[in-house]
Design an enzyme around this catalytic site. Structure first.
Site, PDB file in Angstrom:
ATOM      1  N   ASP A 301       0.885  -1.140   0.000  1.00  0.00           N
ATOM      2  CA  ASP A 301       0.000   0.000   0.000  1.00  0.00           C
ATOM      3  C   ASP A 301       0.941   1.212   0.000  1.00  0.00           C
ATOM      4  OD1 ASP A 301      -2.419   1.485   0.592  1.00  0.00           O
ATOM      5  OD2 ASP A 301      -1.525   1.786   2.561  1.00  0.00           O
TER       6      ASP A 301
HETATM    7  P1  ADP Z   1      -3.652   4.243  -0.652  1.00  0.00           P
HETATM    8  O1  ADP Z   1      -3.921   3.045  -1.450  1.00  0.00           O
HETATM    9  O2  ADP Z   1      -2.515   5.040  -1.205  1.00  0.00           O
HETATM   10  O3  ADP Z   1      -3.499   3.967   0.802  1.00  0.00           O
HETATM   11  P2  ADP Z   1      -6.439   4.943  -0.381  1.00  0.00           P
HETATM   12  O4  ADP Z   1      -7.020   3.781  -1.089  1.00  0.00           O
HETATM   13  O5  ADP Z   1      -6.552   4.978   1.092  1.00  0.00           O
HETATM   14  O6  ADP Z   1      -4.929   5.215  -0.820  1.00  0.00           O
HETATM   15  O7  ADP Z   1      -7.098   6.267  -0.980  1.00  0.00           O
HETATM   16  C1  ADP Z   1      -7.050   6.486  -2.350  1.00  0.00           C
HETATM   17  C2  ADP Z   1      -7.405   7.894  -2.723  1.00  0.00           C
HETATM   18  O8  ADP Z   1      -8.745   8.151  -2.358  1.00  0.00           O
HETATM   19  C3  ADP Z   1      -6.608   8.951  -2.050  1.00  0.00           C
HETATM   20  O9  ADP Z   1      -5.397   9.216  -2.738  1.00  0.00           O
HETATM   21  C4  ADP Z   1      -7.547  10.150  -2.109  1.00  0.00           C
HETATM   22  O10 ADP Z   1      -7.485  10.740  -3.372  1.00  0.00           O
HETATM   23  C5  ADP Z   1      -8.890   9.506  -1.948  1.00  0.00           C
HETATM   24  N1  ADP Z   1      -9.326   9.507  -0.566  1.00  0.00           N
HETATM   25  C6  ADP Z   1      -9.536   8.435   0.222  1.00  0.00           C
HETATM   26  N2  ADP Z   1      -9.958   8.803   1.435  1.00  0.00           N
HETATM   27  C7  ADP Z   1      -9.993  10.147   1.444  1.00  0.00           C
HETATM   28  C8  ADP Z   1     -10.331  11.128   2.426  1.00  0.00           C
HETATM   29  N3  ADP Z   1     -10.726  10.823   3.651  1.00  0.00           N
HETATM   30  N4  ADP Z   1     -10.248  12.426   2.064  1.00  0.00           N
HETATM   31  C9  ADP Z   1      -9.862  12.764   0.838  1.00  0.00           C
HETATM   32  N5  ADP Z   1      -9.533  11.891  -0.122  1.00  0.00           N
HETATM   33  C10 ADP Z   1      -9.602  10.594   0.161  1.00  0.00           C
HETATM   34 MG    MG Z   2      -3.814   3.106   2.666  1.00  0.00          MG
END
Ligand code: ADP
Ligand code: MG
Length: 645
Positions: A301
């Protein structure tokens, strides 16, 4: 055992002194030695028979009884005393591993100081601390429960949990763990988990379970032993029938004992998992060991795993405000207020960053609570704030909610992403009102970790992220990862894991549990990484890394490989010894006492080989590392002399 050995010595002495006259005394002393040390064996053999298993003790008891019956007193004594000695040595060596565990258990303090509602302090027994209590911890004191710092600052030594010698700075809002020691400073900690629920409690439990852990190789050995013991009994009975040589049949019984075989896996596992736990690596259940050792692809991740997980808002772009007449400053303040209100309902690292920025910004005022909140995993959050419908998230969130960002917004987002930042769009009542840019630092140890993984035999590394391609690509390149998969929803991460598995890889997924729990569950092995990770992820993961240290990942893979290799060495050695002894006996080269001795020596060697794992070191261990504190971004120096106010 000492009594039996003394009796044997007396018998020898008697013979050496030349009292040949009465063989009866010599025989009597030897027989007594055999009976003294043999009675425990016999009792255990009977216990085994009650449970319908032919134990090693049964083999030895039958052998000793047979030797007595045919008048071979010294042999009878030798068999039982040597077996006892072997058992003692085995106990003694394993005791060293157990002592390490006990030492660990005694590490947590027995009392804690708790702040009473009236402000006074009271010393209470550790068992009386409840979640929610505020503990007062001063310099040099140990923490009695897991919790969150609510007051003060301290340098905390977490080495009992993480194996990292350098203390870590803790300030308000930071998590601290039971069993860590405040080197300097003063903190008040609101307890979140107590007793067995604490991280330390889990470590103890796991190390304890390691003693009963059964990886696949071992269950195979056990199945084998179930047939092996009756097999040896049969072989010896057949020998007796054919050759009418009782001595030969007895010798076969004794040397055929699968002692080293039975111990081969447990000693390696106890030593190996004990070593892991002391370095902050919790490998849950021996079953996962084989899989962890076989891992050749790792999926990561991004946010909170490869990056520090403490993003900061680095730019705020406002687009035409709702009224179009506000000044830039008020437009920015109202944008931040609305975004922060929505993020109150999210546990995502981006949410924390936004809230922090809103708290610092001028003119934002108090942040209202969101209504009708909805979290879209991997996309963002939507809610009503004071009658307005507000969306905070990426383009996929806008799509899902039917909002079409105007060209200017898309442009700004692309511009920020091309610089490696995460662009978050804020839409108010169906129109994009602003674009926020957030930057997270790539962990400085990430590139080293990827390199170490390659050296440990990992063939493929992949980033699975919900973030945009550009941002993820920059992280991937700077760290040296093979492949980047961006803009993934949680269920798409699962599909990527399945794809790797279908390509024949044994896949480990490393994550923090935020939006990647399904992918963690889908992988062959899930690895949850400390500090920033959710409790649920740490609980569910096959491997939990307590320290916030990526380099523990190659360490864990390398150690698992070493443990499995150690088990194999032990098994191969034990089989070779038993087979050569049986062949030696049948060939007339090996006799009862010598066979017994070789047999016991082989047990000891197996134990010593297993114990080597306690001192295992990865091949590419850097000489010294200075821990990096993700929040302050500064390198910690060893505990300063003065105290922290
Ligand atoms: P990663 O796989 O990098 O951990 P996530 O799957 O948690 O990322 O989130 C993917 C994308 O979704 C983030 O880069 C953001 O653009 C958006 N996102 C998710 N949760 C939030 C939030 N609480 N506020 C703003 N954007 C969010
Ligand atoms: Mg994450």
């Amino acid at each position: 055992m000492t009594a039996a050995a003394a009796l044997m010595a007396a018998a020898w002495l008697y013979q050496a002194l030349g009292y040949q006259g009465s063989h009866l005394v010599y025989a009597g002393l030897m027989a007594a030695a055999a009976l003294v040390s043999g009675q425990v064996l016999a009792r255990r053999a009977v216990e085994g028979l009650r449970m319908r298993v032919a134990t090693i003790e049964l083999l030895v008891s039958v052998a000793a009884a047979g030797a007595l019956a045919i008048g071979e007193y010294w042999e009878a004594a030798a068999v039982t005393v040597l077996f006892d000695l072997g058992g003692y040595l085995e106990w003694k060596t394993l005791e060293r591993a157990r002592a390490a565990i006990r030492e660990l258990a005694e590490w947590v303090p027995r009392t804690a100081r708790v702040r009473r509602p009236d402000g006074s302090e009271a010393a209470v027994r550790v068992e009386e601390v409840r979640p929610g209590d505020v503990m007062v911890v001063r310099s040099g004191e140990k923490l009695a429960a897991d919790g969150v710092v609510v007051r003060g600052e301290a340098e905390v030594d977490e080495s009992a949990l993480t194996g990292e010698p350098m203390p870590v700075s803790k300030a308000i809002g930071d998590r601290v763990m039971a069993g860590s020691v405040t080197v300097v400073g003063f903190i008040e900690v609101r307890a979140t988990r107590v007793g067995e629920e604490t991280t330390f409690g889990r470590i103890l439990q796991l190390v304890g379970e390691a003693q009963e852990a059964r990886p696949r190789v071992q269950t195979a050995v056990e199945r084998f032993a179930r047939y092996y013991t009756p097999g040896i009994l049969g072989l010896s009975a057949a020998t007796l029938l054919i050759t009418r040589d009782t001595r030969l049949a007895l010798t076969l019984l004794v040397v055929g004992c699968p002692g080293a075989l039975v111990l081969a896996a447990p000693v390696s596992i106890v030593a190996g998992l004990g070593h892991a736990a002391r370095n902050g690596i919790l490998i849950k259940g021996g079953r996962r060991l084989d899989t962890l050792a076989a891992v050749d692809a790792l999926a990561f991740d991004k946010t909170g795993t490869l990056t520090a997980g403490r993003p900061e808002v680095v730019a705020v772009h406002t687009l035409a405000g709702p009224t179009g007449t506000e000044s830039d400053e008020t437009a920015e303040a109202s944008l931040l207020r609305l975004a922060a209100a929505v993020e109150k309902g999210s546990e995502h690292p981006l949410a924390a960053a936004l809230l922090e920025r809103a708290a610092r910004a001028r003119g934002v005022g108090s942040i209202p609570d969101p209504q009708r909140l909805r979290v879209y995993p991997g996309r963002g959050v939507a809610a009503h704030v004071g009658g307005q419908r507000v969306l905070v998230g990426n383009r996929r969130l806008m799509e899902a909610e039917g909002v079409h960002p105007e060209p200017r917004a898309a442009e700004l987002a692309a511009l920020e992403e091309s610089q490696g930042r995460t662009a978050v769009l804020v839409a108010v009542d169906g129109r994009v009102a602003g674009v926020l840019a957030l930057a997270d630092r790539v962990r400085e140890s990430a590139a080293r970790m990827i390199e170490a993984l390659r050296q440990a035999g990992v063939r493929r590394t992949v980033i699975l992220t919900g973030d945009g391609e550009l941002t993820a690509g920059m992280v991937g390149r700077s760290v040296g990862i093979d492949e980047v998969r961006a803009r993934l929803l949680p269920e798409e991460k699962v599909r990527e894991i399945a794809r790797l598995k279908a390509q024949g890889y044994t896949v480990a997924m490393v994550g923090d549990g935020i939006n990647d729990a399904p992918a963690l569950a889908a992988a062959d092995v899930s690895i949850a990484i400390g500090a920033g990770g959710t409790d649920a992820a740490m609980e569910a993961a096959d491997v939990a890394l307590i320290a916030d240290d990526l380099e523990k990942i190659p360490y864990a893979v390398g150690l698992a490989k070493a443990i499995v290799a150690n088990i194999r060495q032990n098994l191969a050695f034990a089989v070779v010894v038993v087979l050569s002894l049986v062949a030696g006996v049948l060939g007339g080269v090996v006799h009862l006492a010598s066979g017994m001795l070789v047999h016991e020596l082989s047990v000891l060697l197996v134990i010593l080989n297993g114990m080597r794992l306690l001192r295992w070191r990865p091949a590419s261990q850097p000489a010294s590392r200075r821990p990096f504190h993700p929040r302050s971004g500064r390198t910690l120096s060893p505990a300063p002399g003065g105290s922290v106010p």
